[in-house]
Design an enzyme around this catalytic site. Structure first.
Site, PDB file in Angstrom:
ATOM      1  N   CYS A  18       0.824  -1.226   0.000  1.00 26.76           N
ATOM      2  CA  CYS A  18       0.000   0.000   0.000  1.00 26.76           C
ATOM      3  C   CYS A  18       0.851   1.266   0.000  1.00 26.76           C
ATOM      4  CB  CYS A  18      -0.888  -0.033   1.240  1.00 26.76           C
ATOM      5  SG  CYS A  18      -1.706   1.535   1.582  1.00 26.76           S
TER       6      CYS A  18
ATOM      7  N   TYR B  29      -5.302   5.270  -8.808  1.00 28.35           N
ATOM      8  CA  TYR B  29      -6.483   4.492  -8.371  1.00 28.35           C
ATOM      9  C   TYR B  29      -7.727   4.920  -9.133  1.00 28.35           C
ATOM     10  CZ  TYR B  29      -4.029   2.267  -4.514  1.00 28.35           C
ATOM     11  OH  TYR B  29      -3.174   1.490  -3.765  1.00 28.35           O
TER      12      TYR B  29
HETATM   13  N1  LIG Z   1      -6.684   7.816   3.992  1.00 35.36           N
HETATM   14  C1  LIG Z   1      -6.029   6.603   4.138  1.00 35.36           C
HETATM   15  C2  LIG Z   1      -6.181   5.708   2.945  1.00 35.36           C
HETATM   16  C3  LIG Z   1      -5.514   4.393   3.154  1.00 35.36           C
HETATM   17  C4  LIG Z   1      -6.014   3.345   2.150  1.00 35.36           C
HETATM   18  O1  LIG Z   1      -6.965   3.587   1.398  1.00 35.36           O
HETATM   19  N2  LIG Z   1      -5.370   2.168   2.162  1.00 35.36           N
HETATM   20  C5  LIG Z   1      -5.789   1.092   1.275  1.00 35.36           C
HETATM   21  C6  LIG Z   1      -4.647   0.216   0.871  1.00 35.36           C
HETATM   22  S1  LIG Z   1      -3.603   0.934  -0.336  1.00 35.36           S
HETATM   23  C7  LIG Z   1      -6.735   0.181   2.012  1.00 35.36           C
HETATM   24  O2  LIG Z   1      -6.432  -0.242   3.115  1.00 35.36           O
HETATM   25  N3  LIG Z   1      -7.858  -0.162   1.378  1.00 35.36           N
HETATM   26  C8  LIG Z   1      -8.813  -1.056   1.917  1.00 35.36           C
HETATM   27  C9  LIG Z   1     -10.219  -0.624   1.615  1.00 35.36           C
HETATM   28  O3  LIG Z   1     -10.404   0.452   1.028  1.00 35.36           O
HETATM   29  O4  LIG Z   1     -11.119  -1.343   1.983  1.00 35.36           O
HETATM   30  C10 LIG Z   1      -4.566   6.907   4.427  1.00 35.36           C
HETATM   31  O5  LIG Z   1      -3.906   7.591   3.636  1.00 35.36           O
HETATM   32  O6  LIG Z   1      -4.100   6.452   5.441  1.00 35.36           O
END
Ligand SMILES: N[C@@H](CCC(=O)N[C@@H](CS)C(=O)NCC(=O)O)C(=O)O
Length: 314
Positions: free
Chosen positions: A57, A183
């Site tokens: 990530c 994304y």
């Molecule tokens: N706002 C968050 C976004 C983090 C994020 O979207 N991480 C993704 C992985 S790249 C995630 O865990 N996605 C799981 C989901 O959306 O269910 C940050 O920057 O910490």
């Protein structure tokens, strides 16, 4: 992939129908701060906090980099989830060390039993209050940058006061157009949404490449958090986004300045150790079955990251 609704896990993919095929990212749910000031509920203490990340990530990666750069590795330990994010969301390939949980959503309900929202990484966990400090990487980045300095003696500042205006401006440009831009391109479910995000992404990369022709880093010759925020997307680009997210107008390797800049950051300190192409490729190509139904993970590309970056004269 799914989300928690009042503490119960539901397996649902992102809703793009209500936004005309466009991918819209949800805001983070835990927004507390570690602060080095008297009376603050979350004090900077050695071995009090635990960082949950995915090595795949880009948002989690920036916190992992900051932990390295700021000499925090012996003060904040880390658990990485498995790269496969399927019906149960993020999972641990072996039970995680604090509770023996096997799924990331259990960490969220441990902090808040009736939590509703997506279960994302990174997560900064507080062992003292048994709760999540923050699941917003941009804010975790700032805490690691400044609040643990007395503990580590490391006063390098990646968000210095006098450069904040420029750093904020670059962040505001890079986040929607590049970090999230890949994304938006890859998760678009209509041709129009895809093309709009694609055009936007490559216009932004062109602009940054031109800037880096005469500027060593984004903000002159000082490495700042903006560089690390950009780096985590650049390093994934040729290995994952070009193919999997159809961001294929150009590779980073085709850009005269972005490529050397990315290599310089990759070769900086222990940063290379925070990069796992195995997790990166496996996560994207294997987890997003809607985009890659065969789940076949590509063997290449052969990335040339160790050779001289050629940025010394810039
Ligand atoms: N706002 C968050 C976004 C983090 C994020 O979207 N991480 C993704 C992985 S790249 C995630 O865990 N996605 C799981 C989901 O959306 O269910 C940050 O920057 O910490």
């Amino acid at each position: 992939m799914g989300k928690l609704v009042e503490g119960v896990w539901h397996d649902v993919w992102y809703d793009t129908k209500s936004s005309g095929g466009k991918f819209v990212r949800e805001d983070a749910g835990f927004r507390n701060w570690v602060e080095n000031k008297p009376g603050a509920p979350f004090q900077p203490e050695s071995n009090r906090y635990h960082l949950y990340v995915s090595l795949a990530c880009p948002w989690a990666h920036r916190t992992l980099i900051m932990r390295e750069l700021k000499g925090l590795t012996q003060h904040i330990d880390v658990t990485a989830v498995s790269p496969d994010m399927l019906d149960n969301g993020w999972e641990f390939s072996t039970p995680e060390p604090l509770f023996g949980f096997t799924k990331m959503h259990q960490i969220y309900t441990q902090a808040k039993a009736d939590y509703s929202g997506r279960v994302t990484v990174p997560v900064l966990w507080d062992k003292k209050t048994n709760s999540i400090v923050s699941n917003e990487s941009s804010e975790i980045l700032r805490m690691l940058n400044s609040e643990f300095n007395d503990l580590t003696g490391n006063h390098t500042n990646y968000y210095p006061e006098k450069l904040r205006h420029d750093i904020d401006e670059w962040n505001a440009f890079i986040y929607p157009n590049i970090n999230n831009g890949v994304y938006k391109t890859g998760f678009a479910t209509t041709q129009e949404a895809y093309e709009e995000a694609f055009d936007n992404l490559f216009a932004a990369l062109d602009k940054v490449d031109a800037h880096l022709a005469t500027s060593r880093y984004l903000v002159g010759d000082t490495l700042t958090e903006s560089d690390w925020r950009l780096f985590t997307t650049l390093i994934r680009f040729d290995a994952a986004y070009v193919g999997h997210f159809k961001c294929n107008l150009k590779r980073i390797a085709d850009y005269p300045h972005l490529q050397g800049y990315m290599k310089e950051l990759y070769q900086f300190g222990n940063v290379a150790e925070t990069v796992s192409f195995e997790h990166i490729k496996r996560h994207y190509y294997f987890s997003h079955k809607g985009i890659n139904p065969t789940q076949v993970v590509p063997k290449g590309p052969d990335l040339d990251l160790e050779s001289t970056h050629g940025r010394d004269g810039v």
